[in-house]
Design a protein around this motif. Sequence first.
Motif, PDB file in Angstrom:
ATOM      1  N   LYS A  31       0.824  -1.213   0.000  1.00  0.00           N
ATOM      2  CA  LYS A  31       0.000   0.000   0.000  1.00  0.00           C
ATOM      3  C   LYS A  31       0.857   1.262   0.000  1.00  0.00           C
ATOM      4  CE  LYS A  31      -4.001  -2.091   2.193  1.00  0.00           C
ATOM      5  NZ  LYS A  31      -4.858  -2.120   3.384  1.00  0.00           N
ATOM      6  N   LYS A  32       2.028   1.195   0.631  1.00  0.00           N
ATOM      7  CA  LYS A  32       2.922   2.350   0.608  1.00  0.00           C
ATOM      8  C   LYS A  32       3.501   2.564  -0.785  1.00  0.00           C
ATOM      9  CE  LYS A  32       4.317   2.172   5.436  1.00  0.00           C
ATOM     10  NZ  LYS A  32       5.397   1.832   6.374  1.00  0.00           N
ATOM     11  N   LYS A  33       3.843   1.467  -1.468  1.00  0.00           N
ATOM     12  CA  LYS A  33       4.407   1.570  -2.807  1.00  0.00           C
ATOM     13  C   LYS A  33       3.355   1.984  -3.834  1.00  0.00           C
ATOM     14  CE  LYS A  33       7.991  -1.915  -2.126  1.00  0.00           C
ATOM     15  NZ  LYS A  33       8.445  -3.263  -2.507  1.00  0.00           N
ATOM     16  N   HIS A  34       2.153   1.510  -3.661  1.00  0.00           N
ATOM     17  CA  HIS A  34       1.066   1.784  -4.610  1.00  0.00           C
ATOM     18  C   HIS A  34      -0.075   2.468  -3.857  1.00  0.00           C
ATOM     19  CE1 HIS A  34       3.055  -0.836  -7.504  1.00  0.00           C
ATOM     20  NE2 HIS A  34       3.236  -1.680  -6.504  1.00  0.00           N
ATOM     21  N   VAL A  35       0.025   3.763  -3.715  1.00  0.00           N
ATOM     22  CA  VAL A  35      -0.945   4.502  -2.900  1.00  0.00           C
ATOM     23  C   VAL A  35      -2.349   4.481  -3.495  1.00  0.00           C
ATOM     24  CG1 VAL A  35       0.746   5.996  -1.778  1.00  0.00           C
ATOM     25  CG2 VAL A  35      -0.231   6.675  -3.972  1.00  0.00           C
ATOM     26  N   ASP A  36      -2.462   4.230  -4.799  1.00  0.00           N
ATOM     27  CA  ASP A  36      -3.774   4.195  -5.443  1.00  0.00           C
ATOM     28  C   ASP A  36      -4.379   2.791  -5.482  1.00  0.00           C
ATOM     29  OD1 ASP A  36      -1.878   3.214  -7.222  1.00  0.00           O
ATOM     30  OD2 ASP A  36      -3.012   3.883  -8.971  1.00  0.00           O
ATOM     31  N   LEU A  37      -3.784   1.847  -4.798  1.00  0.00           N
ATOM     32  CA  LEU A  37      -4.221   0.456  -4.845  1.00  0.00           C
ATOM     33  C   LEU A  37      -5.668   0.282  -4.383  1.00  0.00           C
ATOM     34  CD1 LEU A  37      -3.423  -2.521  -5.318  1.00  0.00           C
ATOM     35  CD2 LEU A  37      -2.797  -2.601  -2.910  1.00  0.00           C
ATOM     36  N   GLU A  38      -6.018   0.872  -3.272  1.00  0.00           N
ATOM     37  CA  GLU A  38      -7.374   0.700  -2.749  1.00  0.00           C
ATOM     38  C   GLU A  38      -8.409   1.323  -3.679  1.00  0.00           C
ATOM     39  OE1 GLU A  38      -7.963   1.562   1.380  1.00  0.00           O
ATOM     40  OE2 GLU A  38      -6.037   0.668   1.922  1.00  0.00           O
ATOM     41  N   GLU A  39      -8.091   2.452  -4.273  1.00  0.00           N
ATOM     42  CA  GLU A  39      -9.016   3.087  -5.219  1.00  0.00           C
ATOM     43  C   GLU A  39      -9.204   2.204  -6.446  1.00  0.00           C
ATOM     44  OE1 GLU A  39     -11.720   5.567  -6.800  1.00  0.00           O
ATOM     45  OE2 GLU A  39     -10.886   5.679  -4.781  1.00  0.00           O
ATOM     46  N   ARG A  40      -8.126   1.607  -6.940  1.00  0.00           N
ATOM     47  CA  ARG A  40      -8.233   0.696  -8.090  1.00  0.00           C
ATOM     48  C   ARG A  40      -9.049  -0.543  -7.729  1.00  0.00           C
ATOM     49  NH1 ARG A  40      -2.155   0.185  -9.313  1.00  0.00           N
ATOM     50  NH2 ARG A  40      -2.823  -1.930  -9.651  1.00  0.00           N
ATOM     51  N   GLN A  41      -8.902  -1.026  -6.510  1.00  0.00           N
ATOM     52  CA  GLN A  41      -9.701  -2.172  -6.068  1.00  0.00           C
ATOM     53  C   GLN A  41     -11.180  -1.816  -6.045  1.00  0.00           C
ATOM     54  OE1 GLN A  41      -7.709  -2.985  -2.326  1.00  0.00           O
ATOM     55  NE2 GLN A  41      -6.906  -4.903  -3.144  1.00  0.00           N
ATOM     56  N   ARG A  42     -11.506  -0.618  -5.553  1.00  0.00           N
ATOM     57  CA  ARG A  42     -12.913  -0.188  -5.516  1.00  0.00           C
ATOM     58  C   ARG A  42     -13.490  -0.087  -6.923  1.00  0.00           C
ATOM     59  NH1 ARG A  42     -10.879   3.646  -1.892  1.00  0.00           N
ATOM     60  NH2 ARG A  42     -11.086   2.888   0.236  1.00  0.00           N
ATOM     61  N   LYS A  43     -12.715   0.477  -7.858  1.00  0.00           N
ATOM     62  CA  LYS A  43     -13.189   0.587  -9.240  1.00  0.00           C
ATOM     63  C   LYS A  43     -13.409  -0.792  -9.846  1.00  0.00           C
ATOM     64  CE  LYS A  43     -11.202   5.074 -10.289  1.00  0.00           C
ATOM     65  NZ  LYS A  43     -10.187   5.814 -11.044  1.00  0.00           N
ATOM     66  N   GLY A  44     -12.515  -1.714  -9.573  1.00  0.00           N
ATOM     67  CA  GLY A  44     -12.671  -3.080 -10.080  1.00  0.00           C
ATOM     68  C   GLY A  44     -13.887  -3.764  -9.491  1.00  0.00           C
ATOM     69  N   ARG A  45     -14.141  -3.516  -8.248  1.00  0.00           N
ATOM     70  CA  ARG A  45     -15.315  -4.110  -7.611  1.00  0.00           C
ATOM     71  C   ARG A  45     -16.593  -3.592  -8.247  1.00  0.00           C
ATOM     72  NH1 ARG A  45     -17.945  -3.961  -1.590  1.00  0.00           N
ATOM     73  NH2 ARG A  45     -19.862  -4.805  -2.394  1.00  0.00           N
ATOM     74  N   VAL A  46     -16.637  -2.301  -8.530  1.00  0.00           N
ATOM     75  CA  VAL A  46     -17.820  -1.711  -9.152  1.00  0.00           C
ATOM     76  C   VAL A  46     -18.089  -2.396 -10.494  1.00  0.00           C
ATOM     77  CG1 VAL A  46     -18.695   0.380 -10.234  1.00  0.00           C
ATOM     78  CG2 VAL A  46     -17.666   0.501  -7.980  1.00  0.00           C
ATOM     79  N   LEU A  47     -17.020  -2.642 -11.255  1.00  0.00           N
ATOM     80  CA  LEU A  47     -17.193  -3.281 -12.566  1.00  0.00           C
ATOM     81  C   LEU A  47     -17.727  -4.702 -12.449  1.00  0.00           C
ATOM     82  CD1 LEU A  47     -13.948  -2.165 -14.409  1.00  0.00           C
ATOM     83  CD2 LEU A  47     -16.276  -1.394 -14.851  1.00  0.00           C
ATOM     84  N   LEU A  48     -17.256  -5.436 -11.447  1.00  0.00           N
ATOM     85  CA  LEU A  48     -17.593  -6.856 -11.363  1.00  0.00           C
ATOM     86  C   LEU A  48     -18.805  -7.169 -10.508  1.00  0.00           C
ATOM     87  CD1 LEU A  48     -14.000  -8.313 -11.013  1.00  0.00           C
ATOM     88  CD2 LEU A  48     -15.453  -8.298 -13.031  1.00  0.00           C
TER      89      LEU A  48
END
Length: 75
Positions: A31-48
């Motif tokens: 999460k420190k290396k990829h600060v946008d990880l949680e936002e990308r996970q939320r977007k992926g969840r919305v799609l699926l």
Amino acid sequence: MGLFAYPPKREPFATAGNYRSDITSFLDELKKKHVDLEERQRKGRVLLWDCEPIDLDERRANASSTVQFLRNSSL
């Protein structure tokens, strides 16, 4: 009581506050290396997963209202 009491007295788990599993450490570093990880996970969840519920009555009506086309060899 005798020498041994049942159930045995247990000391509180003193290291619980200091313990960090390897998985927890890995996720924190990720999460420190990829600060946008949680936002990308939320977007992926919305799609699926976040979809409108299926109306079964509407689905049945659509399935029963199909039109069969006849092939006309003279055209």
